[in-house]
Design a protein around this motif. Structure first.
Motif, mmCIF file in Angstrom:
data_model
loop_
_atom_site.group_PDB
_atom_site.id
_atom_site.type_symbol
_atom_site.label_atom_id
_atom_site.label_comp_id
_atom_site.label_asym_id
_atom_site.label_seq_id
_atom_site.Cartn_x
_atom_site.Cartn_y
_atom_site.Cartn_z
ATOM 1 N N UNK A 230 0.829 -1.199 0.000
ATOM 2 C CA UNK A 230 0.000 0.000 0.000
ATOM 3 C C UNK A 230 0.866 1.253 0.000
ATOM 4 N N UNK A 231 2.043 1.174 0.614
ATOM 5 C CA UNK A 231 2.983 2.289 0.565
ATOM 6 C C UNK A 231 3.254 2.682 -0.885
ATOM 7 N N UNK A 232 3.432 1.689 -1.761
ATOM 8 C CA UNK A 232 3.652 1.981 -3.183
ATOM 9 C C UNK A 232 2.423 2.649 -3.782
ATOM 10 N N UNK A 233 1.229 2.154 -3.436
ATOM 11 C CA UNK A 233 -0.005 2.773 -3.929
ATOM 12 C C UNK A 233 -0.065 4.257 -3.560
ATOM 13 N N UNK A 234 0.341 4.568 -2.343
ATOM 14 C CA UNK A 234 0.215 5.945 -1.835
ATOM 15 C C UNK A 234 1.312 6.853 -2.389
ATOM 16 N N UNK A 235 2.542 6.356 -2.433
ATOM 17 C CA UNK A 235 3.686 7.238 -2.700
ATOM 18 C C UNK A 235 4.405 6.947 -4.026
ATOM 19 N N UNK A 236 3.769 6.196 -4.915
ATOM 20 C CA UNK A 236 4.469 5.780 -6.137
ATOM 21 C C UNK A 236 5.005 6.952 -6.953
ATOM 22 N N UNK A 237 4.321 8.082 -6.913
ATOM 23 C CA UNK A 237 4.783 9.216 -7.724
ATOM 24 C C UNK A 237 6.098 9.799 -7.195
ATOM 25 N N UNK A 238 6.460 9.457 -5.951
ATOM 26 C CA UNK A 238 7.702 9.956 -5.352
ATOM 27 C C UNK A 238 8.779 8.881 -5.258
ATOM 28 N N UNK A 239 8.473 7.647 -5.625
ATOM 29 C CA UNK A 239 9.465 6.575 -5.559
ATOM 30 C C UNK A 239 10.329 6.631 -6.810
ATOM 31 N N UNK A 240 11.602 6.967 -6.629
ATOM 32 C CA UNK A 240 12.510 7.119 -7.766
ATOM 33 C C UNK A 240 13.731 6.212 -7.670
ATOM 34 N N UNK A 241 13.867 5.486 -6.542
ATOM 35 C CA UNK A 241 14.981 4.543 -6.381
ATOM 36 C C UNK A 241 14.471 3.364 -5.556
ATOM 37 N N UNK A 242 15.176 2.229 -5.636
ATOM 38 C CA UNK A 242 14.642 0.981 -5.084
ATOM 39 C C UNK A 242 15.787 0.086 -4.634
ATOM 40 N N UNK A 243 15.830 -0.204 -3.320
ATOM 41 C CA UNK A 243 16.730 -1.218 -2.785
ATOM 42 C C UNK A 243 15.962 -2.526 -2.654
ATOM 43 N N UNK A 244 16.455 -3.555 -3.285
ATOM 44 C CA UNK A 244 15.830 -4.868 -3.210
ATOM 45 C C UNK A 244 16.496 -5.608 -2.043
ATOM 46 N N UNK A 245 15.857 -5.547 -0.894
ATOM 47 C CA UNK A 245 16.426 -6.162 0.308
ATOM 48 C C UNK A 245 15.340 -6.934 1.047
ATOM 49 N N UNK A 246 15.648 -8.139 1.433
ATOM 50 C CA UNK A 246 14.677 -9.020 2.067
ATOM 51 C C UNK A 246 14.766 -8.904 3.590
ATOM 52 N N UNK A 247 13.705 -9.335 4.264
ATOM 53 C CA UNK A 247 13.651 -9.326 5.726
ATOM 54 C C UNK A 247 12.593 -10.307 6.172
ATOM 55 N N UNK A 248 12.610 -10.602 7.459
ATOM 56 C CA UNK A 248 11.574 -11.449 8.048
ATOM 57 C C UNK A 248 11.205 -10.890 9.419
ATOM 58 N N UNK A 249 9.956 -11.085 9.806
ATOM 59 C CA UNK A 249 9.508 -10.698 11.144
ATOM 60 C C UNK A 249 8.838 -11.903 11.780
ATOM 61 N N UNK A 250 9.413 -12.376 12.874
ATOM 62 C CA UNK A 250 8.933 -13.574 13.561
ATOM 63 C C UNK A 250 8.594 -13.199 15.004
ATOM 64 N N UNK A 251 7.355 -12.793 15.270
ATOM 65 C CA UNK A 251 6.995 -12.330 16.613
ATOM 66 C C UNK A 251 7.160 -13.430 17.658
ATOM 67 N N UNK A 252 7.547 -13.025 18.854
ATOM 68 C CA UNK A 252 7.678 -13.983 19.946
ATOM 69 C C UNK A 252 7.297 -13.314 21.258
ATOM 70 N N UNK A 253 7.389 -14.048 22.362
ATOM 71 C CA UNK A 253 6.958 -13.537 23.653
ATOM 72 C C UNK A 253 7.997 -12.750 24.408
ATOM 73 N N UNK A 254 9.195 -12.574 23.846
ATOM 74 C CA UNK A 254 10.272 -11.870 24.541
ATOM 75 C C UNK A 254 10.522 -10.468 24.013
#
Length: 360
Positions: A230-254
């Motif tokens: 959705x960030x792309x939907x909102x700000x696509x007219x201002x996106x002029x560069x792109x870092x292709x970087x992966x990540x993961x989010x694994x929530x836990x109790x700590x």
């Protein structure tokens, strides 16, 4: 529609004192051998690039273009991430940020900032000399330590921070405008521009400056648990560069988004080599193609598990498989017909109604 360019790779995490990582030409050959066609160049690393010379000598830049072209490599963008950080710093971080600046300005915030501003101005001219139209950087931060509203913030404190940030960047943005180059701020925790809402504050503070744009890196949005599509939907007219970087989010109790001061390998949210994380790159590349993004897709490798050489080697093929060669025609063109205004009106029942109206 337009096709994304790539794959490119950001050299900052790979540069070193031993071959092939200690010169721009040898790194260009290294990148080319891995299947890349562009490099994003860190301007603070004199082993690779002399920003002072590039900002004053077109012939130096012409020589760089010639050297890289022999290896089938272009420059996607120059990067001033470290210098951009120094445009706005809070005193709590002064000693840490001194390491980003030369010895002669350390311990003196004003001198350090003036040095950084000159670096940005040089980067604007150097980008023009190199025929580039986009530039990658950080915004710096005056208010990052206030990101969580406790203790309660005095009224107007955040507004004043962004007003000052805008004042500091406005002459730099104007300098880039004179060179015809977009400034692409990486939206990144630790910077005052760390999400869409903070970027909007900055736009307001700079009068929606046409050169104030975005370097889109989905990993930083994912680790904040934002909707990066959705960030792309909102700000696509201002996106002029792109870092292709992966990540993961694994929530836990700590621990969660803030990470509990743990090292990267132990955090619920951590960066991964391309394909090893959970980011929806098919969705991202589809969105960018939909909105006619025709800039570069540049791999930025950051991973606490995989060897950098493995990440770099896998990254080129990963990006190449994601890039969508856009179509020049609609898939149902075979069933189309030539334009016919009279027929269209008949199909809508308008011709009959027009006759009835005249007769009535």
């Amino acid at each position: 529609m337009k096709t994304i360019k790539g794959p490119g790779i950001f050299l900052a995490q790979f540069a070193g004192d031993t071959p092939p990582y200690n010169s721009l030409e040898s790194m260009a050959q290294w990148a080319s051998d891995l299947g890349y066609v562009a490099i994003q160049v860190p301007t603070w690393d004199r082993r690779l690039f002399d920003l002072e010379l590039a900002g004053s000598s077109r012939s130096y830049c012409d020589d760089i273009i010639a050297v890289l072209s022999r290896h089938g490599i272009q420059i996607s963008e120059l990067s001033t991430h470290l210098q951009g950080q120094l445009i706005a710093t809070h005193p709590a971080y002064d000693e840490l940020y001194d390491g980003f600046a030369p010895q002669q300005v350390r311990g003196n915030e004003r001198a350090r900032r003036e040095w950084a501003e000159r670096q940005l101005r040089l980067a604007a001219v150097a980008s023009r000399h190199l025929g580039l139209t986009t530039h990658a950087t950080f915004s710096g931060a005056l208010a990052w330590h206030l990101f969580y509203p406790w203790p309660q913030r005095p009224t107007g404190l955040v507004e004043e921070a962004f007003s000052e940030l805008g004042r500091r960047w406005l002459p730099i943005l104007n300098a880039f405008d004179e060179s015809g180059v977009d400034v692409c701020f990486e939206i990144h925790p630790g910077e005052d521009l760390h999400d869409g809402a903070s970027f909007e504050r900055f736009l307001e503070a700079t009068g929606s400056h046409q050169r104030a744009n975005i370097l889109f890196d989905p990993s930083h949005l994912h680790l904040q648990q934002m909707d990066y599509l959705e960030f792309i939907d909102i700000y696509h007219s201002r996106i002029r560069a792109f870092h292709v970087k992966d990540a993961e989010y694994r929530p836990n109790g700590r621990s969660g988004v803030y990470g509990g001061y743990q090292s990267w390998i132990d955090r619920p949210g951590r960066f991964r080599s391309l394909g090893d994380g959970t980011i929806d790159f098919k969705g991202i590349f589809s969105k960018l193609a939909q909105y006619d993004y025709d800039g570069w897709a540049v791999v930025e490798w950051e991973c606490s598990l995989k060897h950098p050489e493995s990440g770099a080697a896998e990254g080129a093929d990963f990006v190449r498989r994601q890039i969508i060669k856009v179509t020049a025609r609609a898939f149902d063109d075979f069933a189309g017909t030539q334009p016919d205004s009279a027929r269209n009106r008949r199909l809508l029942g308008l011709e009959t109604r027009d006759v009835e109206t005249v007769q009535g």
